[in-house]
Design a protein around this motif. Structure first.
Motif, short mmCIF file in Angstrom:
data_model
loop_
_atom_site.label_atom_id
_atom_site.label_comp_id
_atom_site.label_asym_id
_atom_site.label_seq_id
_atom_site.Cartn_x
_atom_site.Cartn_y
_atom_site.Cartn_z
N MET A 86 39.51 31.89 40.15
CA MET A 86 40.36 32.42 41.21
C MET A 86 39.57 33.39 42.08
N TYR A 87 38.84 34.31 41.46
CA TYR A 87 38.07 35.27 42.25
C TYR A 87 36.96 34.57 43.02
N ASP A 88 36.34 33.54 42.46
CA ASP A 88 35.36 32.76 43.23
C ASP A 88 35.99 32.26 44.52
N ARG A 89 37.18 31.72 44.42
CA ARG A 89 37.87 31.17 45.58
C ARG A 89 38.29 32.27 46.55
N LEU A 90 38.84 33.36 46.04
CA LEU A 90 39.32 34.43 46.91
C LEU A 90 38.20 35.18 47.61
N LEU A 91 37.05 35.26 46.97
CA LEU A 91 35.93 35.97 47.59
C LEU A 91 35.51 35.35 48.91
N ALA A 92 35.77 34.08 49.09
CA ALA A 92 35.43 33.40 50.34
C ALA A 92 36.21 33.98 51.53
N PHE A 93 37.28 34.68 51.26
CA PHE A 93 38.13 35.22 52.33
C PHE A 93 37.93 36.72 52.56
N THR A 94 36.92 37.31 51.94
CA THR A 94 36.78 38.76 51.98
C THR A 94 35.67 39.27 52.89
N ASP A 95 35.07 38.39 53.70
CA ASP A 95 33.95 38.82 54.55
C ASP A 95 34.30 40.01 55.44
N ASP A 96 35.52 40.06 55.94
CA ASP A 96 35.93 41.16 56.82
C ASP A 96 36.53 42.35 56.07
N TYR A 97 36.54 42.27 54.74
CA TYR A 97 37.15 43.32 53.91
C TYR A 97 36.19 43.71 52.77
N PRO A 98 35.15 44.48 53.08
CA PRO A 98 34.15 44.80 52.05
C PRO A 98 34.73 45.55 50.84
N ASP A 99 35.77 46.35 51.05
CA ASP A 99 36.38 47.07 49.93
C ASP A 99 37.10 46.11 48.99
N ILE A 100 37.79 45.14 49.57
CA ILE A 100 38.47 44.14 48.74
C ILE A 100 37.43 43.30 48.01
N ARG A 101 36.38 42.91 48.72
CA ARG A 101 35.30 42.13 48.11
C ARG A 101 34.71 42.87 46.90
N GLU A 102 34.45 44.16 47.07
CA GLU A 102 33.86 44.96 46.00
C GLU A 102 34.76 44.98 44.75
N ILE A 103 36.05 45.20 44.96
CA ILE A 103 36.99 45.23 43.83
C ILE A 103 37.09 43.86 43.18
N PHE A 104 37.18 42.81 43.98
CA PHE A 104 37.26 41.46 43.41
C PHE A 104 36.02 41.15 42.58
N ILE A 105 34.85 41.54 43.05
CA ILE A 105 33.62 41.30 42.30
C ILE A 105 33.64 42.08 40.98
N GLU A 106 34.10 43.32 41.02
CA GLU A 106 34.19 44.13 39.80
C GLU A 106 35.15 43.50 38.79
N LEU A 107 36.32 43.05 39.26
CA LEU A 107 37.31 42.47 38.37
C LEU A 107 36.81 41.14 37.80
N GLN A 108 36.18 40.34 38.64
CA GLN A 108 35.63 39.07 38.18
C GLN A 108 34.53 39.31 37.15
N SER A 109 33.70 40.27 37.39
CA SER A 109 32.62 40.59 36.46
C SER A 109 33.17 41.01 35.09
N ALA A 110 34.21 41.80 35.09
CA ALA A 110 34.83 42.22 33.82
C ALA A 110 35.34 41.00 33.06
N SER A 111 35.97 40.08 33.77
CA SER A 111 36.48 38.87 33.12
C SER A 111 35.34 38.02 32.57
#
Length: 127
Positions: A86-111
């Motif tokens: 899911m985070y792989d897919r959602l990260l494609a939509f975060t180019d304009d939102y670096p803060d969202i991208r950062e959190i998504f990467i952190e959450l994906q990494s934990a998983s």
């Protein structure tokens, strides 16, 4: 993307809470359920920042109870694999939102790096 992410985190938290309620304070569920709560909290900061309405968490009444701890661990493996996808897919939509991208990467990494290996070990040992 925030709504999808938080619903997935709600679902994981409810699933792991359900296992604890039915089988007791079993690891890795006790550790990971707390982490899922932290994931929800991290996402709530983004909801507030962007003025997005937070969906109600209705997952406690929607998850099924596994028949055994081993089955619960296998459910955990699948849930964490799906979370990473899911985070792989959602990260494609975060180019304009670096803060969202950062959190998504952190959450994906934990998983991927902590939760999934813990559930895989649990499933392999049979409890």
């Amino acid at each position: 993307m925030l709504v999808e992410a938080i619903n997935d985190e709600y679902k994981a938290r409810a699933t792991y809470k359900n296992v604890i309620e039915h089988f007791g304070d079993v690891r890795p569920f006790t550790n990971i359920v707390e982490a899922e709560g932290r994931h929800v909290s991290a996402l709530l900061v983004l909801f507030a920042k962007y003025g997005v309405e937070v969906p109600e968490d209705t997952w406690d009444s929607r998850v099924q109870t596994p028949q055994s701890i081993t089955e619960a661990c296998k459910v955990g493996v699948e849930a964490e694999i799906e979370n990473v996808k899911m985070y792989d897919r959602l990260l494609a939509f975060t180019d304009d939102y670096p803060d969202i991208r950062e959190i998504f990467i952190e959450l994906q990494s934990a998983s991927k790096e902590r939760h999934l290996p813990a559930f895989e070990r649990c499933a392999q040992r049979g409890a």
